[in-house]
Scaffold this motif. Structure first.
Motif, PDB file in Angstrom:
ATOM      1  N   THR A 159       0.695  -1.068  -0.007  1.00 20.87           N
ATOM      2  CA  THR A 159       0.014  -0.010  -0.012  1.00 20.87           C
ATOM      3  C   THR A 159       0.621   1.221   0.056  1.00 20.87           C
ATOM      4  O   THR A 159       1.970   1.289   0.842  1.00 20.87           O
ATOM      5  CB  THR A 159      -0.832   0.004   1.313  1.00 20.87           C
ATOM      6  N   LEU A 160       0.668   2.078  -0.969  1.00 22.37           N
ATOM      7  CA  LEU A 160       1.402   3.523  -1.255  1.00 22.37           C
ATOM      8  C   LEU A 160       0.355   4.743  -0.842  1.00 22.37           C
ATOM      9  O   LEU A 160      -0.401   4.910  -1.176  1.00 22.37           O
ATOM     10  CB  LEU A 160       1.841   3.540  -2.490  1.00 22.37           C
ATOM     11  N   GLU A 161       0.607   5.166   0.636  1.00 24.81           N
ATOM     12  CA  GLU A 161      -0.390   6.079   0.887  1.00 24.81           C
ATOM     13  C   GLU A 161      -0.257   7.549   0.309  1.00 24.81           C
ATOM     14  O   GLU A 161      -1.306   8.066   0.204  1.00 24.81           O
ATOM     15  CB  GLU A 161      -0.043   6.311   2.437  1.00 24.81           C
ATOM     16  N   GLU A 162       1.090   7.816  -0.068  1.00 28.52           N
ATOM     17  CA  GLU A 162       1.137   9.304  -0.704  1.00 28.52           C
ATOM     18  C   GLU A 162       0.544   9.419  -2.027  1.00 28.52           C
ATOM     19  O   GLU A 162      -0.407  10.180  -2.242  1.00 28.52           O
ATOM     20  CB  GLU A 162       2.511   9.569  -0.683  1.00 28.52           C
ATOM     21  N   PRO A 163       0.626   8.102  -2.878  1.00 26.52           N
ATOM     22  CA  PRO A 163      -0.133   8.450  -4.378  1.00 26.52           C
ATOM     23  C   PRO A 163      -1.422   7.877  -4.368  1.00 26.52           C
ATOM     24  O   PRO A 163      -1.872   7.702  -5.316  1.00 26.52           O
ATOM     25  CB  PRO A 163       0.897   7.822  -5.105  1.00 26.52           C
ATOM     26  N   ASP A 164      -1.873   7.309  -3.292  1.00 21.50           N
ATOM     27  CA  ASP A 164      -3.354   6.870  -3.168  1.00 21.50           C
ATOM     28  C   ASP A 164      -3.242   5.487  -4.034  1.00 21.50           C
ATOM     29  O   ASP A 164      -4.250   5.489  -5.154  1.00 21.50           O
ATOM     30  CB  ASP A 164      -4.405   7.692  -3.483  1.00 21.50           C
ATOM     31  N   ALA A 165      -2.524   4.525  -4.004  1.00 23.01           N
ATOM     32  CA  ALA A 165      -2.218   3.590  -4.921  1.00 23.01           C
ATOM     33  C   ALA A 165      -1.766   2.451  -4.169  1.00 23.01           C
ATOM     34  O   ALA A 165      -1.217   2.220  -2.945  1.00 23.01           O
ATOM     35  CB  ALA A 165      -1.233   4.000  -5.963  1.00 23.01           C
ATOM     36  N   LEU A 166      -1.734   1.092  -5.115  1.00 22.64           N
ATOM     37  CA  LEU A 166      -1.456  -0.166  -4.569  1.00 22.64           C
ATOM     38  C   LEU A 166      -0.243  -0.406  -5.423  1.00 22.64           C
ATOM     39  O   LEU A 166      -0.168  -0.279  -6.595  1.00 22.64           O
ATOM     40  CB  LEU A 166      -2.386  -1.355  -4.675  1.00 22.64           C
ATOM     41  N   GLY A 167       1.070  -0.560  -4.956  1.00 19.08           N
ATOM     42  CA  GLY A 167       2.307  -0.940  -5.684  1.00 19.08           C
ATOM     43  C   GLY A 167       2.291  -2.433  -5.914  1.00 19.08           C
ATOM     44  O   GLY A 167       2.014  -3.158  -4.929  1.00 19.08           O
ATOM     45  N   ILE A 168       2.837  -2.685  -7.190  1.00 22.21           N
ATOM     46  CA  ILE A 168       3.240  -4.089  -7.465  1.00 22.21           C
ATOM     47  C   ILE A 168       4.427  -4.260  -7.474  1.00 22.21           C
ATOM     48  O   ILE A 168       5.287  -3.388  -8.170  1.00 22.21           O
ATOM     49  CB  ILE A 168       2.638  -4.335  -8.734  1.00 22.21           C
ATOM     50  N   VAL A 169       5.087  -5.271  -6.746  1.00 18.31           N
ATOM     51  CA  VAL A 169       6.371  -5.738  -6.880  1.00 18.31           C
ATOM     52  C   VAL A 169       6.802  -7.017  -7.329  1.00 18.31           C
ATOM     53  O   VAL A 169       6.126  -7.935  -6.878  1.00 18.31           O
ATOM     54  CB  VAL A 169       7.070  -5.625  -5.367  1.00 18.31           C
ATOM     55  N   ASP A 170       7.582  -7.327  -8.127  1.00 18.71           N
ATOM     56  CA  ASP A 170       7.988  -8.771  -8.611  1.00 18.71           C
ATOM     57  C   ASP A 170       9.027  -9.243  -7.470  1.00 18.71           C
ATOM     58  O   ASP A 170      10.191  -8.817  -7.288  1.00 18.71           O
ATOM     59  CB  ASP A 170       8.716  -8.728  -9.735  1.00 18.71           C
ATOM     60  N   PRO A 171       8.730 -10.305  -6.691  1.00 20.07           N
ATOM     61  CA  PRO A 171       9.289 -10.659  -5.606  1.00 20.07           C
ATOM     62  C   PRO A 171      10.757 -11.486  -6.074  1.00 20.07           C
ATOM     63  O   PRO A 171      11.552 -11.436  -5.287  1.00 20.07           O
ATOM     64  CB  PRO A 171       8.505 -11.543  -4.943  1.00 20.07           C
ATOM     65  N   LYS A 172      10.666 -11.823  -7.100  1.00 19.54           N
ATOM     66  CA  LYS A 172      11.956 -12.513  -7.786  1.00 19.54           C
ATOM     67  C   LYS A 172      12.816 -11.766  -8.325  1.00 19.54           C
ATOM     68  O   LYS A 172      14.162 -11.980  -7.854  1.00 19.54           O
ATOM     69  CB  LYS A 172      11.543 -13.517  -9.073  1.00 19.54           C
ATOM     70  N   SER A 173      12.677 -10.585  -8.971  1.00 24.41           N
ATOM     71  CA  SER A 173      13.648  -9.770  -9.446  1.00 24.41           C
ATOM     72  C   SER A 173      13.807  -8.542  -8.491  1.00 24.41           C
ATOM     73  O   SER A 173      14.619  -7.786  -8.615  1.00 24.41           O
ATOM     74  CB  SER A 173      13.199  -8.996 -11.007  1.00 24.41           C
ATOM     75  N   LYS A 174      12.899  -8.438  -7.568  1.00 25.40           N
ATOM     76  CA  LYS A 174      12.813  -7.316  -6.613  1.00 25.40           C
ATOM     77  C   LYS A 174      12.678  -6.033  -7.353  1.00 25.40           C
ATOM     78  O   LYS A 174      13.245  -4.786  -6.911  1.00 25.40           O
ATOM     79  CB  LYS A 174      14.234  -7.203  -5.619  1.00 25.40           C
ATOM     80  N   LYS A 175      11.781  -6.104  -8.416  1.00 30.77           N
ATOM     81  CA  LYS A 175      11.517  -4.721  -9.103  1.00 30.77           C
ATOM     82  C   LYS A 175      10.266  -4.187  -8.860  1.00 30.77           C
ATOM     83  O   LYS A 175       9.177  -5.019  -8.798  1.00 30.77           O
ATOM     84  CB  LYS A 175      11.829  -4.981 -10.443  1.00 30.77           C
ATOM     85  N   GLY A 176      10.073  -2.992  -8.973  1.00 30.69           N
ATOM     86  CA  GLY A 176       8.600  -2.723  -9.153  1.00 30.69           C
ATOM     87  C   GLY A 176       8.005  -2.507 -10.385  1.00 30.69           C
ATOM     88  O   GLY A 176       8.620  -2.621 -11.285  1.00 30.69           O
ATOM     89  N   LEU A 177       6.664  -2.996 -10.466  1.00 31.81           N
ATOM     90  CA  LEU A 177       5.898  -3.206 -11.711  1.00 31.81           C
ATOM     91  C   LEU A 177       5.130  -2.304 -12.081  1.00 31.81           C
ATOM     92  O   LEU A 177       4.217  -2.328 -13.008  1.00 31.81           O
ATOM     93  CB  LEU A 177       5.616  -4.819 -11.746  1.00 31.81           C
TER      94      LEU A 177
END
Length: 383
Positions: free
Chosen positions: A48-66
């Protein structure tokens, strides 16, 4: 919960005081827009991303934001359905819950709770049939029927609920897990000035499958301001663990009999100056084997690693000055601990091997451009 009045968030401008060293692994997010192509992923980490009112998505394998999914106001917590098809996000500022399709990463429905409600933490039943949202300022727990994602009912409790846990299995579950017990921490209300107050009822317990749920209560320590906040189920469902932020303790409640026992007290390095709201620990993460617990210390900018076999502290690790850590999640393979850091524009993670090997100096790594609030959820996607 955040260190806030109402919904004002103490995000440090530019991440002041959190300069990353050369030993940090800083992995920038690939994109910031929704509708990205995430085909081929077997799992996602939602934040959960409070500042941009959004849900962040992460690839747990590459450790990269999607990328991100736009949800409601000041999203606080997220949970994934057992089948991996849906994620549920609480939005305190807009008094609702976003239902996200994990295949498309788009909101497919919004469940409204009404003005005067503050939905904080969220949980889902073992079979995925019910979602539970703690409505902090209304002193109630909302039950959402996931068959069509409608608000089925609200269960009233004595004080502002914050965290929710629904044990997944139990020693009684021979053939299949039961879905008839929910635990809710009662911390009070920030906006009403009753948070962390001494009370005789710390944890509410009820059967969500009953036509009219009857609430029972568990007290941690009588006549003490325990300030119960975060709560997590043991993997086998035999117990729940509670973060008592006012008394700086971790407690264990046996599901069979609801007996409460203090697990450990986290030392306060500044007993005369540490505020009680929100205090520490605020949240908990547990390893898949049930042997290790991570307690998140918001006011201390650290996490405490606890051996649940010995009830001893292994070590306390800094998350960075001003990082204001809130939530913890250990990956299903038990190798990585993710920590949401509300005071920094990044998601922290640690090697569980380094946290538990008995030596000091576990290295903190970060995934950049993720101004987290509290919520972290692992979602195994349907293939």
């Amino acid at each position: 919960m955040k260190k806030i009045d109402g919904f004002m968030v103490a995000l440090l401008a530019g991440g002041a005081g959190l300069m990353l060293s050369a030993t940090d692994s800083v992995l920038a997010a690939e994109s910031s827009g929704s509708g990205q192509d995430n085909q081929g992923l077997q799992a996602k980490l939602y934040v959960t991303l409070e500042e941009p009112d959004a849900l962040g998505i992460v690839d747990p394998k590459s450790k990269k934001g999607l990328g991100t999914v736009a949800v409601g106001g000041k999203p606080h917590d997220v949970i994934c359905a057992p089948d991996g098809a849906t994620a549920y996000v609480t939005n305190p500022e807009t008094h609702n819950l976003s239902v996200v399709d994990t295949a498309t990463d788009k909101v497919k429905k919004t469940v409204e709770f009404g003005q005067g409600t503050t939905p904080w933490h969220v949980e889902i039943s073992p079979d995925g049939s019910q979602v539970f949202a703690a409505l902090q300022d209304q002193s109630a727990v909302a039950i959402i029927a996931t068959a069509d994602n409608h608000l089925a009912t609200k269960v009233s409790v004595t004080s502002g609920p914050w965290g929710v846990a629904a044990p997944k299995n139990g020693p009684w579950a021979v053939a299949a897990p039961r879905n008839d017990v929910v635990y809710v921490t009662l911390n009070g209300s920030i906006t009403k000035g009753t948070a962390n107050a001494a009370r005789s009822e710390d944890i509410a317990v009820f059967d969500p499958t009953a036509a009219v749920p009857t609430v029972k209560y568990v007290t941690l320590a009588a006549d003490t301001a325990n300030g119960p906040h975060g709560i997590v189920s043991a993997p086998d469902g035999s117990a729940v663990y509670v973060a008592a932020e006012a008394s700086h303790e971790v407690w264990k409640i046996q599901v069979d009999g609801n007996q409460a026992k203090r697990v450990v007290e986290i030392p306060d390095p500044n007993p005369a100056g540490t505020p009680l709201n929100p205090g520490f620990p605020t949240d908990l993460g547990i390893s898949p084997d049930g042997n290790t617990l991570i307690a998140v210390n918001h006011d201390l900018d650290s996490i405490t690693v606890i051996n649940l076999k010995t009830h001893k502290i292994i070590e306390t690790v800094s998350t960075g000055e001003g990082s204001a850590p809130w939530g913890a999640l250990i990956s299903p393979d038990g190798q990585t601990a993710y920590i949401s850091t509300n005071g920094a524009d990044s998601l922290a993670f640690f090697s569980m091997k380094e946290l538990t090997d008995g030596t000091e100096g576990a290295r903190k790594h970060t995934i950049a451009d993720l101004p987290t609030s509290d919520g972290l959820a692992w979602c195994n996607l349907a293939q």
